[in-house]
Design an enzyme around this catalytic site. Structure first.
Site, PDB file in Angstrom:
ATOM      1  N   ASP A  11       0.865  -1.174   0.000  1.00 56.86           N
ATOM      2  CA  ASP A  11       0.000   0.000   0.000  1.00 56.86           C
ATOM      3  C   ASP A  11       0.900   1.223   0.000  1.00 56.86           C
ATOM      4  O   ASP A  11       1.641   1.455   0.954  1.00 56.86           O
ATOM      5  CB  ASP A  11      -0.887   0.021   1.244  1.00 56.86           C
ATOM      6  CG  ASP A  11      -1.921  -1.095   1.229  1.00 56.86           C
ATOM      7  OD1 ASP A  11      -2.327  -1.508   0.130  1.00 56.86           O
ATOM      8  OD2 ASP A  11      -2.322  -1.555   2.311  1.00 56.86           O
ATOM      9  N   ASP A 135     -13.954  -4.026  -2.782  1.00 54.17           N
ATOM     10  CA  ASP A 135     -13.917  -3.860  -1.329  1.00 54.17           C
ATOM     11  C   ASP A 135     -15.321  -4.140  -0.800  1.00 54.17           C
ATOM     12  O   ASP A 135     -16.249  -3.363  -1.067  1.00 54.17           O
ATOM     13  CB  ASP A 135     -13.489  -2.439  -0.951  1.00 54.17           C
ATOM     14  CG  ASP A 135     -12.072  -2.130  -1.421  1.00 54.17           C
ATOM     15  OD1 ASP A 135     -11.242  -3.048  -1.385  1.00 54.17           O
ATOM     16  OD2 ASP A 135     -11.806  -0.984  -1.823  1.00 54.17           O
TER      17      ASP A 135
END
Length: 263
Positions: A11, A135
Site C-alpha cells: 500500500d 472492497d
C-alpha cells in the site's frame, strides 16, 4: 493442477509503503511507514513471490496520479508479474502503467463509476491485463455490499452480483478485499470469498485478514480462492513468502516452490 499464488501487497501513500490497521483511515494518522516500495518488492521477489500488487491507497480519494516511477524502478529489478491499482480512470492511464512495466492494472472505484472502463480495457489490452478489485463489507445478515473511495462510500451494489458483472464485462481476475477483516489478522472472510469464487469463472485473489499461515490454507481450501494476498505479515517479518509456501505445500495446497540451487 493449477498452483495457488502467494502475493504480497504494498500500500503506497506519498511514495512510501504504509500499513494501516483499519481500512480507509489513511488521513487519520492510522498508518505506519514500512519502507521503500522498490526495496520491499525486490525482497519479496527474492523470497519467491508469485506476483506483487501495488495499491496507491489515496489516489482515488484525492485524484492523485499513480506512481509511474516506482513501477519503472521495480520492473527493472524484479521478474515477478506486477499489478498496479489506484487512481486509474482511463485506458490511457492503463497504458501508461503497462508501458512503465506493470503486467496488470487493477481498477476499483473507477470500474463502478464507469463500467465500460472494464470492457474497453479488456478489448484494448486483453482480459488477462484487467483486474477488478472489490472492497466488500457485510452490511446485513448474508449480504455483502461493495464500497468505494477506500472503504468510505457505500455503493448499494451486491458484491457477488458486481463480481459477476465485472467478469461478464471482461475482467480477467477479481481481488476481493474484506473491509471487516482487513488489518485485523483474524482471518479472511471465507463465506464471501467462496461465494464469489463459485460465481465467477476467473481467478479470485483473497485479501484482508491474514494473521496466521492457517488462515491462508483456510481461504484457499474452504474459500476456494486461487491466490492469497497479504501485507502486514510480510512487511513486519512475521513470515516470509517462502514460509507461507512451505506451509501450504505441507498442507496439500499446490504451490510453486522456489528452486533450490545446488552447489
Amino acid at each position: 493442477m493449477l498452483t495457488k499464488r502467494v502475493i504480497p501487497c504494498l500500500d503506497v501513500h506519498d511514495g512510501k509503503v504504509t500499513r494501516g490497521v483499519q481500512f480507509g483511515r489513511a488521513e487519520e494518522g492510522g498508518l505506519r511507514n514500512v519502507g521503500d516500495p522498490v526495496e520491499l518488492a525486490v525482497r519479496y521477489n527474492d523470497q519467491g513471490a508469485d506476483e506483487m500488487v501495488f495499491f496507491d491507497i489515496t489516489a482515488s480519494a484525492h485524484g492523485r496520479a499513480t506512481m509511474i516511477d516506482v513501477i519503472e524502478r521495480t520492473a527493472a529489478q524484479c521478474f515477478m508479474p506486477l499489478t498496479v491499482g489506484g487512481g486509474i480512470r482511463t485506458t490511457d492511464d492503463m497504458y501508461a502503467l503497462l508501458r512503465a512495466g506493470a503486467d496488470k492494472v487493477s481498477i476499483n472505484s473507477s470500474a463502478i463509476a464507469t463500467p465500460d472502463l472494464i470492457s474497453n480495457g479488456a478489448e484494448k489490452f486483453g482480459s488477462q491485463m484487467i483486474v477488478v478489485s472489490i472492497d466488500a463489507k457485510k452490511t446485513a445478515p448474508d449480504h455483502w455490499e461493495v464500497f468505494v473511495q477506500g472503504g468510505r462510500k457505500p455503493t448499494g451494489l451486491d458484491a457477488v452480483e458486481w463480481a459477476t458483472e465485472a467478469v461478464r464485462r471482461g475482467a480477467g481476475e477479481i481481488v476481493l478485499n474484506s473491509i471487516d477483516a482487513d488489518g485485523t489478522k483474524q482471518g479472511y472472510d471465507l463465506t464471501i470469498t467462496r461465494r464469489i469464487s463459485e460465481a465467477v469463472g476467473v481467478p479470485v485473489v483473497a485479501s484482508g485478514g491474514a494473521g496466521t499461515l492457517g488462515h491462508m490454507v483456510e481461504v484457499l481450501d474452504e474459500g476456494k480462492a486461487d491466490a492469497v494476498l497479504a501485507a502486514s505479515i510480510f512487511h513486519f517479518g512475521t513470515y516470509t513468502v517462502n514460509d507461507v509456501k512451505q506451509y501450504l505445500a505441507q498442507h496439500g495446497v499446490p504451490v510453486r516452490l522456489p528452486e533450490v540451487v545446488a552447489h
